[in-house]
Enzyme design. Structure first.
Site, PDB file in Angstrom:
ATOM      1  CG  MET A  27      62.720 -15.262  70.553  1.00 31.43           C
ATOM      2  SD  MET A  27      62.444 -16.361  71.942  1.00 31.43           S
ATOM      3  CE  MET A  27      61.026 -15.594  72.701  1.00 31.43           C
ATOM      4  N   GLY A  28      60.639 -13.721  66.400  1.00 27.23           N
ATOM      5  CA  GLY A  28      59.574 -13.743  65.395  1.00 27.23           C
ATOM      6  C   GLY A  28      58.224 -13.357  65.965  1.00 27.23           C
ATOM      7  CG  HIS A  31      55.109  -7.032  68.192  1.00 25.21           C
ATOM      8  ND1 HIS A  31      55.939  -6.007  68.598  1.00 25.21           N
ATOM      9  CD2 HIS A  31      55.395  -8.073  69.026  1.00 25.21           C
ATOM     10  CE1 HIS A  31      56.657  -6.379  69.627  1.00 25.21           C
ATOM     11  NE2 HIS A  31      56.370  -7.653  69.903  1.00 25.21           N
ATOM     12  CG  HIS A  34      59.546  -7.669  66.890  1.00 21.63           C
ATOM     13  ND1 HIS A  34      58.355  -8.327  67.050  1.00 21.63           N
ATOM     14  CD2 HIS A  34      60.390  -8.211  67.799  1.00 21.63           C
ATOM     15  CE1 HIS A  34      58.468  -9.229  68.017  1.00 21.63           C
ATOM     16  NE2 HIS A  34      59.690  -9.175  68.488  1.00 21.63           N
ATOM     17  CD  GLN A  61      65.261 -16.639  74.676  1.00 19.89           C
ATOM     18  OE1 GLN A  61      66.267 -16.539  73.997  1.00 19.89           O
ATOM     19  NE2 GLN A  61      64.436 -15.621  74.861  1.00 19.89           N
ATOM     20  CB  SER A 183      54.382  -8.771  74.367  1.00 17.76           C
ATOM     21  OG  SER A 183      54.770 -10.106  74.573  1.00 17.76           O
ATOM     22  CB  SER A 184      55.425 -12.442  70.367  1.00 16.38           C
ATOM     23  OG  SER A 184      56.374 -11.658  69.678  1.00 16.38           O
TER      24      SER A 184
HETATM   25  P1  AMP Z   1      61.308 -11.040  71.218  1.00 14.54           P
HETATM   26  O1  AMP Z   1      60.957 -11.416  69.820  1.00 14.54           O
HETATM   27  O2  AMP Z   1      60.136 -10.934  72.148  1.00 14.54           O
HETATM   28  O3  AMP Z   1      62.441 -11.865  71.774  1.00 14.54           O
HETATM   29  O4  AMP Z   1      61.859  -9.553  71.138  1.00 14.54           O
HETATM   30  C1  AMP Z   1      62.901  -9.215  70.249  1.00 14.54           C
HETATM   31  C2  AMP Z   1      63.350  -7.813  70.549  1.00 14.54           C
HETATM   32  O5  AMP Z   1      62.268  -6.915  70.398  1.00 14.54           O
HETATM   33  C3  AMP Z   1      63.866  -7.640  71.993  1.00 14.54           C
HETATM   34  O6  AMP Z   1      65.002  -6.794  71.985  1.00 14.54           O
HETATM   35  C4  AMP Z   1      62.700  -6.978  72.676  1.00 14.54           C
HETATM   36  O7  AMP Z   1      63.071  -6.182  73.778  1.00 14.54           O
HETATM   37  C5  AMP Z   1      62.148  -6.123  71.551  1.00 14.54           C
HETATM   38  N1  AMP Z   1      60.750  -5.780  71.796  1.00 14.54           N
HETATM   39  C6  AMP Z   1      59.722  -6.633  72.029  1.00 14.54           C
HETATM   40  N2  AMP Z   1      58.585  -5.955  72.256  1.00 14.54           N
HETATM   41  C7  AMP Z   1      58.904  -4.638  72.197  1.00 14.54           C
HETATM   42  C8  AMP Z   1      58.165  -3.421  72.354  1.00 14.54           C
HETATM   43  N3  AMP Z   1      56.861  -3.431  72.653  1.00 14.54           N
HETATM   44  N4  AMP Z   1      58.819  -2.255  72.222  1.00 14.54           N
HETATM   45  C9  AMP Z   1      60.151  -2.237  71.939  1.00 14.54           C
HETATM   46  N5  AMP Z   1      60.897  -3.339  71.766  1.00 14.54           N
HETATM   47  C10 AMP Z   1      60.287  -4.528  71.893  1.00 14.54           C
END
Ligand code: AMP
Length: 278
Positions: A27-28, A31, A34, A61, A183-184
């Site tokens: 979702m951008g 960090h 990602h 979602q 985390s974002s």
């Molecule tokens: P998101 O952008 O939060 O939807 O995350 C996109 C992908 O990145 C998902 O598969 C998350 O599980 C993964 N992700 C997010 N944060 C982490 C992290 N700290 N370590 C590993 N994978 C991550």
């Protein structure tokens, strides 16, 4: 790096592709977590293969009243991050859904507990958008973080049950030096909350120590975790569960394949994390 913003163009692009392709759905607000997924995607794609990143803040979602509007969208920064990371294709669609859409993908067992119970409709939104991305980009493999343990288990189940010919690759959680999972949403935390946010990792590692020491009572382990969380004044438990890592069923007694999963509000920000116990 190719940038594609429409469904039609990405489908045409996928039809013409001859190389192996590995997709990283996000979702951008990218960090280091990602970027670790992108690194693993490159390993699996090979140097001549394609690493594709999708960036789409998926309205389906987010439950009503949650942070969809304020979710960070640093478009040009993300674009540069992808370019610097050697991404071949950035897909950031602006036409994902029809206004009168009426078909969804719903997982009905693993979604019942944990975040699924706390966020009704969340995993229906996740499965629907991931299934659409799989159909549109037709990747050979896709990479997901273990940080979202339930999501990864549900995607594996969806791929199995709906016969997507796509390998699912899980990547261990990337953490800050003090244990906080990247985390974002961490950017919502003020300095005081950021300091307190380490309580999730501290609670999980305390439980892991006790489990390693032979404590088998899940009730007692969860009480210990709750005690650690209570020590942070701005933290409030949403849920803490110890479940089987694959079927996500709650355990009464610790056994192989156990994982602790938790969601905790720190101030107004809801953080999730998990740790393998056995
Ligand atoms: P998101 O952008 O939060 O939807 O995350 C996109 C992908 O990145 C998902 O598969 C998350 O599980 C993964 N992700 C997010 N944060 C982490 C992290 N700290 N370590 C590993 N994978 C991550």
């Amino acid at each position: 790096m190719k940038i594609i913003e429409t469904v039609g163009e990405v489908q045409a692009d996928a039809r013409e592709r001859t190389s192996r392709s590995v997709l990283v759905p996000t979702m951008g607000a990218l960090h280091r977590g990602h970027l670790e997924l992108v690194r693993v995607a490159r390993e699996h794609a090979g140097k001549d293969g394609e690493v594709a990143v999708s960036i789409f803040v998926n309205p389906l979602q987010f439950e009503p009243g949650s942070d969809f509007e304020k979710y960070p969208r640093p478009e040009s920064v993300d674009e540069n991050v992808c370019r610097d990371a050697g991404v071949n294709l950035l897909f950031r669609p602006n036409d994902m859904y029809f206004d009168d859409r009426s078909v969804y993908v719903e997982e009905t067992a693993l979604s019942a507990g944990l975040c699924g119970a706390a966020r009704p409709g969340h995993f229906r939104g996740v499965c629907t958008v991931v299934a659409k991305l799989f159909n549109l980009l037709a990747p050979d493999a896709a990479v997901f973080g273990e940080k979202d343990h339930q999501q990864l288990a549900i995607i594996r189940r969806m791929v199995r049950d709906l016969n997507f010919p796509i390998e699912i690759i899980g990547v261990p959680t990337v953490r800050e030096a003090d244990g906080l999972a990247l985390s974002s949403r961490n950017q919502y935390l003020n300095a005081d909350e950021r300091a307190q946010a380490t309580v999730l990792y501290r609670a999980m590692t305390r439980v892991k120590e006790l489990a390693d020491g032979g404590q088998k009572s899940v009730g007692e382990l969860i009480d210990v975790a709750k005690g650690v969380i209570a020590s942070a004044k701005s933290a409030r438990v949403d849920y803490i569960s110890i479940v089987d890592a694959d079927n996500l069923q709650p355990l009464g007694v610790l056994q192989p394949n156990a994982v602790i999963a938790l969601a905790v509000f720190v101030g107004k920000t809801r953080l999730i994390d998990n740790l393998r116990l056995w």
